[in-house]
Design a protein around this motif. Structure first.
Motif, PDB file in Angstrom:
ATOM      1  N   GLU A  54       0.951  -1.167  -0.011  1.00  0.00           N
ATOM      2  CA  GLU A  54       0.055  -0.162   0.114  1.00  0.00           C
ATOM      3  C   GLU A  54       0.683   1.430  -0.069  1.00  0.00           C
ATOM      4  OE1 GLU A  54      -3.024   0.027   2.799  1.00  0.00           O
ATOM      5  OE2 GLU A  54      -3.813  -1.993   2.319  1.00  0.00           O
ATOM      6  N   ASP A  55       2.215   1.050   0.638  1.00  0.00           N
ATOM      7  CA  ASP A  55       2.928   2.450   0.874  1.00  0.00           C
ATOM      8  C   ASP A  55       3.526   2.552  -0.657  1.00  0.00           C
ATOM      9  OD1 ASP A  55       4.381   4.402   2.139  1.00  0.00           O
ATOM     10  OD2 ASP A  55       5.990   3.223   1.908  1.00  0.00           O
ATOM     11  N   ASP A  56       3.865   1.664  -1.323  1.00  0.00           N
ATOM     12  CA  ASP A  56       4.462   1.668  -2.931  1.00  0.00           C
ATOM     13  C   ASP A  56       3.354   2.251  -3.722  1.00  0.00           C
ATOM     14  OD1 ASP A  56       6.729   0.309  -2.357  1.00  0.00           O
ATOM     15  OD2 ASP A  56       5.934  -1.617  -2.842  1.00  0.00           O
ATOM     16  N   LEU A  57       2.121   1.788  -3.627  1.00  0.00           N
ATOM     17  CA  LEU A  57       1.086   2.353  -4.261  1.00  0.00           C
ATOM     18  C   LEU A  57       0.885   4.058  -3.974  1.00  0.00           C
ATOM     19  CD1 LEU A  57      -1.429  -0.335  -4.232  1.00  0.00           C
ATOM     20  CD2 LEU A  57      -0.128   0.234  -6.078  1.00  0.00           C
ATOM     21  N   ARG A  58       0.838   4.154  -2.581  1.00  0.00           N
ATOM     22  CA  ARG A  58       0.711   5.516  -2.440  1.00  0.00           C
ATOM     23  C   ARG A  58       1.682   6.491  -2.772  1.00  0.00           C
ATOM     24  NH1 ARG A  58       3.226   8.125   1.380  1.00  0.00           N
ATOM     25  NH2 ARG A  58       3.979   6.392   2.148  1.00  0.00           N
ATOM     26  N   HIS A  86      10.230   9.941 -10.293  1.00  0.00           N
ATOM     27  CA  HIS A  86       9.315   8.528 -10.379  1.00  0.00           C
ATOM     28  C   HIS A  86       9.969   7.888 -11.051  1.00  0.00           C
ATOM     29  CE1 HIS A  86       5.858   6.386 -10.782  1.00  0.00           C
ATOM     30  NE2 HIS A  86       6.038   6.771 -12.316  1.00  0.00           N
ATOM     31  N   LEU A  87      10.867   7.621 -11.780  1.00  0.00           N
ATOM     32  CA  LEU A  87      11.557   6.557 -12.513  1.00  0.00           C
ATOM     33  C   LEU A  87      12.592   6.148 -11.775  1.00  0.00           C
ATOM     34  CD1 LEU A  87      11.899   7.946 -16.256  1.00  0.00           C
ATOM     35  CD2 LEU A  87      10.647   6.289 -15.362  1.00  0.00           C
ATOM     36  N   ARG A  88      13.203   7.117 -11.078  1.00  0.00           N
ATOM     37  CA  ARG A  88      14.301   6.548  -9.909  1.00  0.00           C
ATOM     38  C   ARG A  88      13.604   5.762  -8.931  1.00  0.00           C
ATOM     39  NH1 ARG A  88      16.566  11.324 -10.903  1.00  0.00           N
ATOM     40  NH2 ARG A  88      15.789  12.369  -8.971  1.00  0.00           N
ATOM     41  N   GLN A  89      12.646   6.220  -8.302  1.00  0.00           N
ATOM     42  CA  GLN A  89      11.973   5.646  -7.218  1.00  0.00           C
ATOM     43  C   GLN A  89      11.448   4.240  -7.746  1.00  0.00           C
ATOM     44  OE1 GLN A  89      11.925   6.523  -4.073  1.00  0.00           O
ATOM     45  NE2 GLN A  89      13.302   8.294  -4.743  1.00  0.00           N
ATOM     46  N   PHE A  94      11.271  -1.509  -7.701  1.00  0.00           N
ATOM     47  CA  PHE A  94      11.767  -2.619  -8.252  1.00  0.00           C
ATOM     48  C   PHE A  94      12.728  -3.511  -7.681  1.00  0.00           C
ATOM     49  CE2 PHE A  94      12.971  -5.136 -12.200  1.00  0.00           C
ATOM     50  CZ  PHE A  94      11.838  -5.558 -12.470  1.00  0.00           C
ATOM     51  N   MET A  95      13.951  -2.921  -7.468  1.00  0.00           N
ATOM     52  CA  MET A  95      15.178  -3.487  -6.986  1.00  0.00           C
ATOM     53  C   MET A  95      14.991  -4.274  -5.603  1.00  0.00           C
ATOM     54  SD  MET A  95      16.986  -3.608  -9.772  1.00  0.00           S
ATOM     55  CE  MET A  95      18.316  -4.303  -9.035  1.00  0.00           C
ATOM     56  N   ARG A  96      14.027  -3.563  -4.860  1.00  0.00           N
ATOM     57  CA  ARG A  96      13.754  -4.292  -3.624  1.00  0.00           C
ATOM     58  C   ARG A  96      13.064  -5.546  -3.564  1.00  0.00           C
ATOM     59  NH1 ARG A  96      12.770   1.360  -2.255  1.00  0.00           N
ATOM     60  NH2 ARG A  96      10.684   0.878  -2.134  1.00  0.00           N
ATOM     61  N   LEU A  97      12.466  -5.772  -4.793  1.00  0.00           N
ATOM     62  CA  LEU A  97      11.531  -7.001  -4.645  1.00  0.00           C
ATOM     63  C   LEU A  97      12.530  -8.378  -4.445  1.00  0.00           C
ATOM     64  CD1 LEU A  97       9.335  -6.257  -8.001  1.00  0.00           C
ATOM     65  CD2 LEU A  97       8.702  -6.156  -5.323  1.00  0.00           C
TER      66      LEU A  97
END
Length: 104
Positions: A54-58, A86-89, A94-97
């Motif tokens: 939910e935090d990622d979506l927010r 936005h692209l960096r974030q 993505f890399m934290r998955l």
């Protein structure tokens, strides 16, 4: 995307796709369209696996709001900065998955 509830991943995915397509159409930059198309499949796979918190979506919605605010204000430099942020974030999220996000 602001009206989408945090847990509605499908609605977010649909709105996210439309948002990025709108930005591409407004940009008149053909390279941006190619980049978005290349990124669409990996991003969609991640989202389909419901790995965005939910935090990622927010955070992503807030980043979209920043981009739109700059565009509506007629400030292309700020819009570019917001898009780059936005692209960096997005790349960092993505890399934290976990590796399991990319397995069948």
């Amino acid at each position: 995307l602001g009206g989408i509830s945090p847990g509605d991943t499908q609605a977010f995915m649909n709105g996210n796709r439309l948002f990025h397509r709108l930005i591409v159409d407004m940009s008149t930059n053909p390279e941006l369209g190619v980049l978005i198309d290349r990124m669409a499949l990996p991003i969609m796979m991640v989202q389909l696996r419901r790995l965005m918190s939910e935090d990622d979506l927010r955070c992503s919605r807030n980043e979209h709001d920043d981009i739109l605010s700059a565009l509506f204000a007629g400030d292309p430099e700020e819009a570019e900065k917001a898009m780059r942020r936005h692209l960096r974030q997005s790349a960092q999220r993505f890399m934290r998955l976990p590796p399991s996000a990319f397995s069948d």
